[in-house]
Design an enzyme around this catalytic site. Structure first.
Site, short mmCIF file in Angstrom:
data_model
loop_
_atom_site.label_atom_id
_atom_site.label_comp_id
_atom_site.label_asym_id
_atom_site.label_seq_id
_atom_site.Cartn_x
_atom_site.Cartn_y
_atom_site.Cartn_z
N SER A 48 39.58 61.16 25.88
CA SER A 48 40.29 60.31 26.85
C SER A 48 41.40 61.10 27.54
O SER A 48 41.69 60.87 28.71
CB SER A 48 40.85 59.06 26.18
OG SER A 48 41.70 59.39 25.11
N GLU A 49 42.05 62.05 26.80
CA GLU A 49 43.04 62.92 27.43
C GLU A 49 43.04 64.31 26.82
O GLU A 49 42.80 64.47 25.61
CB GLU A 49 44.46 62.33 27.34
CG GLU A 49 44.77 61.29 28.39
CD GLU A 49 44.89 59.89 27.83
OE1 GLU A 49 45.37 59.01 28.53
OE2 GLU A 49 44.47 59.68 26.66
N THR A 50 43.34 65.28 27.66
CA THR A 50 43.55 66.67 27.28
C THR A 50 44.85 67.12 27.94
O THR A 50 45.08 66.81 29.11
CB THR A 50 42.39 67.56 27.75
OG1 THR A 50 41.18 67.13 27.12
CG2 THR A 50 42.64 69.03 27.44
N HIS A 79 49.76 58.44 24.19
CA HIS A 79 49.25 59.20 23.04
C HIS A 79 49.28 60.70 23.32
O HIS A 79 49.57 61.49 22.41
CB HIS A 79 47.89 58.64 22.58
CG HIS A 79 46.67 59.43 22.89
ND1 HIS A 79 45.97 59.28 24.06
CD2 HIS A 79 46.02 60.36 22.16
CE1 HIS A 79 44.93 60.09 24.05
NE2 HIS A 79 44.92 60.77 22.91
#
Length: 281
Positions: A48-50, A79
């Protein structure tokens, strides 16, 4: 530019139990990478995120972060904030002020504090709040496949990350029962919250949907919970401290620890390291 070896980590955020939170990939040294390279790697990780850690440009900041989803860059997300701070510390980062970290992101400086082993970030102020227009409420009804009478509130909780809309249902079980229509959710970043009965270990269950960023349902969502906290506490729907759960619908079991004091709402969560090594970028 030829690829070079860079420190890399993957952590599980908003959980003390491995594999039960929200995974985050962190490139510890993102210097020299352009936006196209960062976006390509975020698509490759398919998380979902990097995030990519960089030297700060603000004098008060300890480091700078850029946050990418598979579908694009975010100015702020929760997050990735907790997970990036954890990795920065683990890789030798030393805050300018002991016990306090200042992360620079596209929305500016985001303060974090250390509560023992747990990190918490200060919820950014809402840039848009209040009830949504009638057409947005109608879209929420369609994409959640619920009756309008089941929606106790539909409000903006936009804090500069995804432009969150929050829908409140009567119970946590009603939240968990939702089977969303993602096609009807076009153009909408939607969070849903419902209360657990008194005496339960959690006060609320949360779900977050961001199909426009190639994340149909996010396991545990810091920016959404930050916006929800400001709204729920500010409107008297929650006390100054509570714990919310998120992720049960996906087989996860995230925990978001909220504490409001002195005019600041702190969004806390545990972080578990899972992978450490090098990446060639």
């Amino acid at each position: 530019m030829s690829p070079r070896s860079r420190p890399f980590a993957q952590v599980d955020v908003f959980t003390a139990v491995p594999l039960k939170g929200n995974a985050l990939a962190v490139v510890v040294d993102g210097t020299g990478l352009d936006e196209t390279q960062m976006q390509a790697f975020a698509c490759w990780t398919n998380l979902s995120e990097t995030t990519f850690l960089l030297p700060p440009t603000l004098p008060e900041a300890d480091y700078r972060v850029r946050i990418f989803t598979p579908g694009g860059e975010l100015p702020f997300a929760g997050h990735p904030t907790l997970g990036s701070a954890h990795v920065w510390l683990r890789h030798g980062g030393v805050p300018k002020t002991p016990g306090r970290i200042v992360q620079e992101s596209a929305i500016g400086a985001v303060p974090l504090r250390q509560d023992g082993e747990r990190l918490a970030f200060a919820a950014p102020a809402l840039v848009r709040s209040g009830p949504v227009p009638a057409e947005v409420r109608e879209q929420v009804v369609r994409c959640l496949r619920v009756a309008d009478t089941q929606l106790l509130d539909v409000v903006w909780v936009d804090n500069g990350g995804p432009p969150w809309v929050a829908a409140r249902l009567e119970t946590a079980e009603a939240v968990l029962a939702i089977q969303p229509d993602f096609l009807a959710m076009q153009g909408l970043d939607l969070g849903v919250v419902g209360a657990y009965p008194p005496g339960h270990e959690l006060q609320f269950e949360v779900r977050g949907f961001v199909p426009g960023l190639s994340v149909p349902e996010d396991p545990v969502t810091g920016s959404l919970n930050a916006g929800l906290a400001l709204w729920l506490i500010g409107s008297g729907l929650a006390g100054p401290s509570y714990t919310a759960g998120q992720g049960r619908a996906l087989g996860r079991d995230g925990r978001i620890h909220v504490h409001s004091e002195g005019g600041t709402c702190w969004i806390g969560g545990d972080v578990v390291p899972l992978i450490e090594g090098q990446v060639l970028l």
